[in-house]
Design a protein around this motif. Sequence first.
Motif, PDB file in Angstrom:
ATOM      1  N   ALA A  96       0.849  -1.192   0.000  1.00  0.00           N
ATOM      2  CA  ALA A  96       0.000   0.000   0.000  1.00  0.00           C
ATOM      3  C   ALA A  96       0.883   1.239   0.000  1.00  0.00           C
ATOM      4  CB  ALA A  96      -0.930   0.016   1.217  1.00  0.00           C
ATOM      5  N   VAL A  97       0.388   2.298  -0.623  1.00  0.00           N
ATOM      6  CA  VAL A  97       1.098   3.581  -0.625  1.00  0.00           C
ATOM      7  C   VAL A  97       0.150   4.669  -0.143  1.00  0.00           C
ATOM      8  CG1 VAL A  97       2.701   2.948  -2.465  1.00  0.00           C
ATOM      9  CG2 VAL A  97       0.523   4.026  -3.057  1.00  0.00           C
ATOM     10  N   LEU A  98       0.730   5.724   0.419  1.00  0.00           N
ATOM     11  CA  LEU A  98      -0.053   6.846   0.921  1.00  0.00           C
ATOM     12  C   LEU A  98       0.036   8.008  -0.060  1.00  0.00           C
ATOM     13  CD1 LEU A  98      -1.739   7.889   3.348  1.00  0.00           C
ATOM     14  CD2 LEU A  98       0.378   8.886   4.232  1.00  0.00           C
ATOM     15  N   VAL A  99      -1.089   8.348  -0.672  1.00  0.00           N
ATOM     16  CA  VAL A  99      -1.170   9.495  -1.582  1.00  0.00           C
ATOM     17  C   VAL A  99      -1.705  10.651  -0.746  1.00  0.00           C
ATOM     18  CG1 VAL A  99      -2.012  10.340  -3.790  1.00  0.00           C
ATOM     19  CG2 VAL A  99      -1.697   7.880  -3.442  1.00  0.00           C
ATOM     20  N   LEU A 100      -0.793  11.403  -0.156  1.00  0.00           N
ATOM     21  CA  LEU A 100      -1.155  12.381   0.869  1.00  0.00           C
ATOM     22  C   LEU A 100      -1.141  13.804   0.317  1.00  0.00           C
ATOM     23  CD1 LEU A 100      -1.840  12.904   3.837  1.00  0.00           C
ATOM     24  CD2 LEU A 100       0.625  13.030   4.294  1.00  0.00           C
ATOM     25  N   PHE A 101      -2.327  14.402   0.289  1.00  0.00           N
ATOM     26  CA  PHE A 101      -2.469  15.782  -0.166  1.00  0.00           C
ATOM     27  C   PHE A 101      -2.560  16.717   1.037  1.00  0.00           C
ATOM     28  CE2 PHE A 101      -4.385  13.359  -3.726  1.00  0.00           C
ATOM     29  CZ  PHE A 101      -3.580  13.817  -4.746  1.00  0.00           C
ATOM     30  N   GLY A 102      -1.876  17.864   0.913  1.00  0.00           N
ATOM     31  CA  GLY A 102      -1.939  18.881   1.943  1.00  0.00           C
ATOM     32  C   GLY A 102      -2.402  20.199   1.360  1.00  0.00           C
ATOM     33  N   ASP A 130      -4.424  27.240  -3.713  1.00  0.00           N
ATOM     34  CA  ASP A 130      -3.106  27.659  -4.196  1.00  0.00           C
ATOM     35  C   ASP A 130      -1.972  26.912  -3.502  1.00  0.00           C
ATOM     36  OD1 ASP A 130      -4.213  29.473  -5.967  1.00  0.00           O
ATOM     37  OD2 ASP A 130      -4.079  31.161  -4.567  1.00  0.00           O
ATOM     38  N   ASP A 131      -2.172  26.532  -2.235  1.00  0.00           N
ATOM     39  CA  ASP A 131      -1.088  25.917  -1.468  1.00  0.00           C
ATOM     40  C   ASP A 131      -1.163  24.391  -1.441  1.00  0.00           C
ATOM     41  OD1 ASP A 131      -3.353  25.707   0.075  1.00  0.00           O
ATOM     42  OD2 ASP A 131      -2.387  26.300   1.961  1.00  0.00           O
ATOM     43  N   ALA A 132      -1.982  23.798  -2.275  1.00  0.00           N
ATOM     44  CA  ALA A 132      -2.122  22.339  -2.283  1.00  0.00           C
ATOM     45  C   ALA A 132      -0.814  21.667  -2.683  1.00  0.00           C
ATOM     46  CB  ALA A 132      -3.233  21.927  -3.242  1.00  0.00           C
ATOM     47  N   ASP A 133      -0.500  20.559  -2.037  1.00  0.00           N
ATOM     48  CA  ASP A 133       0.716  19.825  -2.376  1.00  0.00           C
ATOM     49  C   ASP A 133       0.500  18.333  -2.153  1.00  0.00           C
ATOM     50  OD1 ASP A 133       1.031  19.301   0.391  1.00  0.00           O
ATOM     51  OD2 ASP A 133       2.345  21.012   0.678  1.00  0.00           O
ATOM     52  N   VAL A 134       1.488  17.540  -2.541  1.00  0.00           N
ATOM     53  CA  VAL A 134       1.446  16.094  -2.337  1.00  0.00           C
ATOM     54  C   VAL A 134       2.811  15.647  -1.817  1.00  0.00           C
ATOM     55  CG1 VAL A 134       2.145  15.545  -4.722  1.00  0.00           C
ATOM     56  CG2 VAL A 134       0.834  13.868  -3.392  1.00  0.00           C
ATOM     57  N   LEU A 135       2.803  14.670  -0.921  1.00  0.00           N
ATOM     58  CA  LEU A 135       4.038  14.197  -0.305  1.00  0.00           C
ATOM     59  C   LEU A 135       4.652  13.096  -1.162  1.00  0.00           C
ATOM     60  CD1 LEU A 135       5.855  14.387   2.248  1.00  0.00           C
ATOM     61  CD2 LEU A 135       4.499  12.502   3.198  1.00  0.00           C
ATOM     62  N   LEU A 136       5.906  13.295  -1.571  1.00  0.00           N
ATOM     63  CA  LEU A 136       6.626  12.317  -2.373  1.00  0.00           C
ATOM     64  C   LEU A 136       7.995  12.031  -1.754  1.00  0.00           C
ATOM     65  CD1 LEU A 136       5.928  13.659  -5.992  1.00  0.00           C
ATOM     66  CD2 LEU A 136       4.759  11.779  -4.829  1.00  0.00           C
ATOM     67  N   THR A 137       8.507  10.859  -2.046  1.00  0.00           N
ATOM     68  CA  THR A 137       9.851  10.503  -1.611  1.00  0.00           C
ATOM     69  C   THR A 137      10.674  10.093  -2.829  1.00  0.00           C
ATOM     70  OG1 THR A 137       9.451   8.126  -1.290  1.00  0.00           O
ATOM     71  CG2 THR A 137       8.905   9.592   0.546  1.00  0.00           C
ATOM     72  N   GLN A 138      11.986  10.218  -2.714  1.00  0.00           N
ATOM     73  CA  GLN A 138      12.876   9.662  -3.725  1.00  0.00           C
ATOM     74  C   GLN A 138      13.598   8.499  -3.079  1.00  0.00           C
ATOM     75  OE1 GLN A 138      15.541  12.379  -5.682  1.00  0.00           O
ATOM     76  NE2 GLN A 138      16.114  10.869  -7.216  1.00  0.00           N
ATOM     77  N   ARG A 139      13.387   7.321  -3.639  1.00  0.00           N
ATOM     78  CA  ARG A 139      13.937   6.110  -3.052  1.00  0.00           C
ATOM     79  C   ARG A 139      15.458   6.102  -3.109  1.00  0.00           C
ATOM     80  NH1 ARG A 139      10.583   1.814  -2.404  1.00  0.00           N
ATOM     81  NH2 ARG A 139      12.103   0.305  -3.179  1.00  0.00           N
ATOM     82  N   ALA A 140      16.061   5.482  -2.129  1.00  0.00           N
ATOM     83  CA  ALA A 140      17.516   5.411  -2.063  1.00  0.00           C
ATOM     84  C   ALA A 140      18.076   4.658  -3.266  1.00  0.00           C
ATOM     85  CB  ALA A 140      17.952   4.722  -0.772  1.00  0.00           C
ATOM     86  N   ALA A 141      19.223   5.091  -3.740  1.00  0.00           N
ATOM     87  CA  ALA A 141      19.839   4.475  -4.919  1.00  0.00           C
ATOM     88  C   ALA A 141      20.323   3.060  -4.630  1.00  0.00           C
ATOM     89  CB  ALA A 141      21.003   5.331  -5.397  1.00  0.00           C
ATOM     90  N   THR A 142      20.422   2.697  -3.346  1.00  0.00           N
ATOM     91  CA  THR A 142      20.934   1.372  -2.968  1.00  0.00           C
ATOM     92  C   THR A 142      19.849   0.312  -2.872  1.00  0.00           C
ATOM     93  OG1 THR A 142      20.746   2.057  -0.652  1.00  0.00           O
ATOM     94  CG2 THR A 142      22.899   2.305  -1.709  1.00  0.00           C
ATOM     95  N   VAL A 165      -3.792   4.601  -1.066  1.00  0.00           N
ATOM     96  CA  VAL A 165      -4.669   5.167  -0.040  1.00  0.00           C
ATOM     97  C   VAL A 165      -4.604   6.684  -0.168  1.00  0.00           C
ATOM     98  CG1 VAL A 165      -5.106   5.412   2.428  1.00  0.00           C
ATOM     99  CG2 VAL A 165      -4.311   3.206   1.505  1.00  0.00           C
ATOM    100  N   VAL A 166      -5.704   7.296  -0.589  1.00  0.00           N
ATOM    101  CA  VAL A 166      -5.750   8.747  -0.750  1.00  0.00           C
ATOM    102  C   VAL A 166      -6.135   9.376   0.583  1.00  0.00           C
ATOM    103  CG1 VAL A 166      -6.792  10.672  -2.012  1.00  0.00           C
ATOM    104  CG2 VAL A 166      -6.394   8.479  -3.168  1.00  0.00           C
TER     105      VAL A 166
END
Length: 206
Positions: free
Chosen positions: A15-21, A36-48, A110-111
């Motif tokens: 499962a993943v969290l699609v989190l809007f703020g 105007d201030d809406a955003d979404v939380l994202l990560t960049q996975r480690a290269a390892t 999961v939104v």
Amino acid sequence: MRRFAAAVTPSREAAVLVLFGGSPEANPAGPGGLPDDADVLLTQRAATLRQHSGQVAFPGGGVEPQDDGPVSTALREAWEETGLDPASVEPLAVLPKIFVPPSRFDVTPVVAYWRTPGQVGVVSETEAARVARVPLAELIDPANRFVVRHPLGYMGPAFAVDGMLVWGFTAGVLAGLLAVSGWETEWDHHDVRDLQASLAAVGMTL
């Protein structure tokens, strides 16, 4: 045929969290009322990491025995990866599972809405290289949207935002949600770019 079926690795649940703020109040001037201030939380996975290394993703991961459904999995994984306080999140919808062939995960998005945003960041450098709140205004900007073509022939939506290329599963979920929410603005679906070149342009690799 029977031997082939037995050799196929079974899929795993995730499962993943699609989190809007952003503001809970709609902006009448924004597309679909988007604040105007809406955003979404994202990560960049480690290269390892063994799977999807270096890719931009939603917080999330595989189901563990202690989890009580996809919401529990998504919130636990987000806490482990970013330090997100699960109590600050209001789950809104559990979307249908999406099978991701490279990792053989059945992923449930999961939104949710970030009701009381708090501090987040990289908790473990072995899991994530970066945690970012990406403004939706940048995601819907037609200048940041195009289609990428994988060397193996896959084609799908992509976003070039905040020094990152969002593509694959994550971009597909975002593109679908932007479209059904009414937040999407018209962009050039015929702008097809080479995936490897697009990744290189932002210092990423396949």
